[in-house]
Design an enzyme around this catalytic site. Structure first.
Site, mmCIF file in Angstrom:
data_model
loop_
_atom_site.group_PDB
_atom_site.id
_atom_site.type_symbol
_atom_site.label_atom_id
_atom_site.label_comp_id
_atom_site.label_asym_id
_atom_site.label_seq_id
_atom_site.Cartn_x
_atom_site.Cartn_y
_atom_site.Cartn_z
ATOM 1 N N ASP A 36 33.486 -27.619 -45.509
ATOM 2 C CA ASP A 36 34.883 -27.454 -45.858
ATOM 3 C C ASP A 36 35.616 -28.737 -45.465
ATOM 4 O O ASP A 36 35.362 -29.308 -44.402
ATOM 5 C CB ASP A 36 35.468 -26.265 -45.089
ATOM 6 C CG ASP A 36 36.400 -25.436 -45.937
ATOM 7 O OD1 ASP A 36 37.329 -26.013 -46.532
ATOM 8 O OD2 ASP A 36 36.214 -24.212 -45.992
ATOM 9 N N ASP A 49 39.833 -27.979 -49.328
ATOM 10 C CA ASP A 49 40.936 -27.057 -49.109
ATOM 11 C C ASP A 49 42.227 -27.535 -49.782
ATOM 12 O O ASP A 49 42.605 -28.703 -49.628
ATOM 13 C CB ASP A 49 41.166 -26.940 -47.596
ATOM 14 C CG ASP A 49 42.032 -25.774 -47.223
ATOM 15 O OD1 ASP A 49 41.655 -24.639 -47.514
ATOM 16 O OD2 ASP A 49 43.112 -26.000 -46.613
ATOM 17 N N GLU A 53 39.612 -26.548 -53.982
ATOM 18 C CA GLU A 53 40.421 -25.329 -54.006
ATOM 19 C C GLU A 53 41.756 -25.715 -54.613
ATOM 20 O O GLU A 53 42.446 -26.590 -54.114
ATOM 21 C CB GLU A 53 40.599 -24.767 -52.603
ATOM 22 C CG GLU A 53 41.148 -23.361 -52.644
ATOM 23 C CD GLU A 53 41.951 -23.001 -51.418
ATOM 24 O OE1 GLU A 53 42.102 -21.802 -51.160
ATOM 25 O OE2 GLU A 53 42.438 -23.900 -50.713
ATOM 26 N N HIS A 91 36.929 -15.786 -48.014
ATOM 27 C CA HIS A 91 37.536 -15.430 -46.724
ATOM 28 C C HIS A 91 39.045 -15.197 -46.834
ATOM 29 O O HIS A 91 39.658 -14.785 -45.856
ATOM 30 C CB HIS A 91 37.255 -16.541 -45.717
ATOM 31 C CG HIS A 91 37.914 -17.826 -46.126
ATOM 32 N ND1 HIS A 91 37.514 -18.539 -47.246
ATOM 33 C CD2 HIS A 91 38.967 -18.502 -45.608
ATOM 34 C CE1 HIS A 91 38.295 -19.595 -47.393
ATOM 35 N NE2 HIS A 91 39.189 -19.604 -46.410
ATOM 36 N N ASP A 92 39.648 -15.496 -47.985
ATOM 37 C CA ASP A 92 41.091 -15.286 -48.177
ATOM 38 C C ASP A 92 41.399 -14.072 -49.041
ATOM 39 O O ASP A 92 42.578 -13.813 -49.330
ATOM 40 C CB ASP A 92 41.712 -16.494 -48.896
ATOM 41 C CG ASP A 92 41.748 -17.749 -48.032
ATOM 42 O OD1 ASP A 92 41.744 -17.634 -46.794
ATOM 43 O OD2 ASP A 92 41.784 -18.840 -48.625
HETATM 44 O O1 ISL Z 1 45.183 -17.015 -48.674
HETATM 45 C C1 ISL Z 1 45.881 -17.115 -49.641
HETATM 46 C C2 ISL Z 1 46.436 -15.954 -50.226
HETATM 47 O O2 ISL Z 1 46.254 -14.937 -49.364
HETATM 48 C C3 ISL Z 1 46.156 -18.376 -50.300
HETATM 49 O O3 ISL Z 1 47.475 -18.548 -50.608
HETATM 50 C C4 ISL Z 1 45.676 -19.480 -49.407
HETATM 51 O O4 ISL Z 1 46.573 -19.706 -48.407
HETATM 52 C C5 ISL Z 1 45.523 -20.710 -50.193
HETATM 53 O O5 ISL Z 1 44.558 -20.409 -51.147
HETATM 54 C C6 ISL Z 1 45.000 -21.828 -49.336
HETATM 55 O O6 ISL Z 1 43.864 -21.426 -48.644
HETATM 56 C C7 ISL Z 1 43.194 -22.356 -47.880
HETATM 57 O O7 ISL Z 1 44.055 -23.100 -47.051
HETATM 58 C C8 ISL Z 1 44.727 -22.384 -46.019
HETATM 59 C C9 ISL Z 1 43.792 -21.480 -45.226
HETATM 60 O O8 ISL Z 1 44.553 -20.585 -44.451
HETATM 61 C C10 ISL Z 1 42.868 -20.696 -46.113
HETATM 62 O O9 ISL Z 1 41.965 -19.932 -45.352
HETATM 63 C C11 ISL Z 1 42.175 -21.680 -46.996
HETATM 64 O O10 ISL Z 1 41.174 -21.102 -47.798
HETATM 65 C C12 ISL Z 1 45.358 -23.404 -45.141
HETATM 66 O O11 ISL Z 1 44.420 -24.359 -44.762
#
Ligand code: ISL
Ligand code: CA
Length: 558
Positions: free
Chosen positions: A99, A200, A257, A333-334
């Site tokens: 990541d 990310d 992402e 994980h989100d």
């Molecule tokens: O999690 C989300 C919706 O519930 C998304 O809006 C998410 O915040 C967005 O996709 C970004 O995610 C990534 O960056 C974030 C982190 O919290 C997430 O786990 C990661 O996948 C900040 O670094």
């Protein structure tokens, strides 16, 4: 014809290290635990592991707030443990994606500590600092996780930007020294021999000139920073530079992402001219079941409309074909658990619908991602209550949307969190029916899903009809049949509200993929040719035009 790249045939298995396997009883998964479970991933047949962040971090957002990019979070182990995991994975023929979190750092990163120390520090411009405007925030942007996106810093009397939590200040990518520092850090990992990066929120790194206000959704407190920031003016320039200075140094796999990315800009990020990334995670299908009240965003508990889902996924399949490349995912994980969101986690339908949901995704064109536990049909965690949640997004939702702004009452929010909250995916992996599911001998960092006595790896491996073996077969089929990688995609019956059926077509063969999204027995006639054989299905026999609850089947014919 273009040559097929290794990552176009690959299937990725996502490991959330914190919740995979604990080996020292501290209740937190670790790198040694992943190493011990490599044979399980190998048995499934995945080609690549994507590791969520394992870098040094104060864990304000579970590792997405990095304080040292070249060190390992001591909760997870040491750099020696990492080197060992990478070597063992490679021995087994499994590649490793790291990541890469470079839209922001932790506020504990030495760059930020220096940056905030004074206005004339040489790292001041590493981050985005602005004077107050009329005693307020510089603009109306809200954080992704509720509340404002700006934090006032008493010491120097300016605000800094944090699109995520306060402990995640945004880097200033317009500063060439920032880019150079990030690329050097990436090269440290490339030199270790990793196989690629999952990047990310990479679509957010270039901020629009003048930081204009975002549109304020009706009933909301803050402007939408996502829309204001996504696909900023220089993002493609920065990624081309990254490609030149880092990514071209090895045969890497990259997935960005890409929140806020549509099909037009996806074709730029993931163009087959190899100028930027290999593919992106798009978010449009994740937003189809949002709350109709925009102020509540994702917080909702109704199922997606199948017609909308078909239209969206088909648009991505068709538009990217020949030009770019899709990534295929239902969860991570989100996101909540795939079977709970798109199938049914009721005991009588869980196994059959988990297989249906998998079938639908795994015959599309693109690179599929499996999130740990998806392959055994793990479900959302309905036993967690408000005080059990760990996720900062969930905590802030209660704090702002319920307690402060009264947009929704607490009981309703709990229902929404049970449907959509990130902790649904983060409860520890369920290995067996012993205490804490074999995840830890200690106290798990996040409460276990209480269904681990029945839903666990041990049970799934003992049952030849399990979700696990179905995924194993899906992966094998992708490796064996080129049509799954290269065939043309054609949606059937876009307005059918119950069945998602599509074809994959190549010069000399064809696949017909049929998925009953309902718990009813229904009838459909797809005029299947007489020479068709069933490649895979989630019922024992073929009932022809009768589709049983959540039935999925794939015909293969020439
Ligand atoms: O999690 C989300 C919706 O519930 C998304 O809006 C998410 O915040 C967005 O996709 C970004 O995610 C990534 O960056 C974030 C982190 O919290 C997430 O786990 C990661 O996948 C900040 O670094
Ligand atoms: Ca541990």
């Amino acid at each position: 014809t273009k040559s097929i790249k290794w990552w176009q045939k690959a299937v990725v298995y996502q490991v959330y290290p914190r919740s995979f396997q604990d080996t020292n009883g501290d209740g937190v998964g670790d790198l040694k635990g992943i190493e011990q479970r490599l044979d399980y991933i190998k048995k499934l047949g995945a080609d690549v592991i994507w590791l969520n962040p394992v870098y040094a971090s104060p864990d304000k957002d579970n590792g997405y707030d990095i304080s040292d990019y070249e060190d390992i979070n001591s909760k997870f182990g040491t750099m020696a443990d990492f080197d060992s995991l990478l070597a063992k994975a490679h021995e087994k023929g499994i590649k490793v994606l790291m990541d890469l979190v470079v839209n922001h750092t932790s506020d504990q990163h030495r760059w930020f500590i220096e940056s905030r120390s004074s206005k004339d520090n040489d790292k001041r411009d590493f981050y985005i600092w602005r004077d107050p405007v009329d005693g307020h925030e510089p603009n109306n942007w809200g954080s992704f996780f509720s509340g404002p996106a700006w934090k006032f810093d008493d010491k120097t009397g300016q605000y800094y930007l944090h699109l995520f939590v306060e402990g995640q200040p945004d880097l200033n990518w317009a500063n060439p020294t920032v880019r150079e520092s990030v690329f050097n850090m990436m090269n440290f990992w490339v030199d270790k021999g990793i196989d690629g990066f999952r990047m990310d929120v990479i679509s957010l790194i270039s901020k629009p000139d003048g930081l204009p206000d975002g549109e304020v959704p009706e009933g909301a407190q803050y402007g939408n920073s996502d829309k204001a920031v996504a696909n900023g003016p220089h993002v493609h320039e920065y990624l081309k530079e990254m490609r030149q200075k880092v990514l071209n140094r090895a045969d890497m796999m990259t997935v960005g992402e890409a929140s806020g990315v549509n099909i037009e800009n996806a074709v730029k990020y993931a163009n087959q001219d190899n100028s930027e990334l290999n593919m992106v995670f798009q978010f449009e299908h994740m937003g189809l079941d949002n709350n109709p009240n925009p102020a509540l965003g994702k917080w909702y508990d109704k199922k997606v409309s199948l017609v909308d889902l078909k239209a969206n996924l088909s648009k991505w399949q068709n538009h990217l074909a020949e030009k770019a490349w899709n990534s295929l995912y239902w969860d991570n994980h989100d996101q909540p658990r795939a079977v709970s969101r798109y199938g049914s986690d009721r005991p009588e339908y869980r196994v059959v619908s988990a297989k249906m949901v998998a079938t639908l995704l795994h015959f599309m064109q693109g690179t599929p991602y499996i999130y740990q536990g998806e392959e055994i049909g793990m479900t959302n965690a309905y036993n967690l209550q408000r005080d059990d949640f760990d996720d900062v997004e969930i905590k802030n939702a209660f704090k702002y949307l319920v307690d402060k702004d009264h947009l929704v009452d607490e009981a309703t929010m709990l229902k929404y969190v049970h449907a959509k909250g990130r902790d649904n995916a983060r409860t520890p992996m369920q290995w067996n029916d012993s205490k804490n599911a074999g995840f830890t001998t200690g106290l798990p960092w996040l409460k276990m899903n209480d269904n681990y006595l029945t839903i666990n790896v041990k049970n799934t491996l003992a049952d030849p009809n399990s979700v696990f073996y179905y995924y194993q077969k899906l992966i094998r089929l992708r490796h064996e049949l080129p049509i799954i990688t290269t065939g043309t995609y054609q949606l059937l019956d876009p307005n059918d509200e119950q069945v998602y059926a599509y074809r994959r077509v190549s010069a000399d063969e064809e696949l017909l993929i049929i998925n009953n999204f309902t718990n009813e027995t229904i009838t459909r006639d797809y005029q299947v040719p007489a020479n068709a054989t069933i490649l895979i299905g989630n019922y024992e026999d073929d009932a022809k035009s009768t589709l049983r609850p959540y039935e999925a089947k794939v015909y293969h014919f020439v």
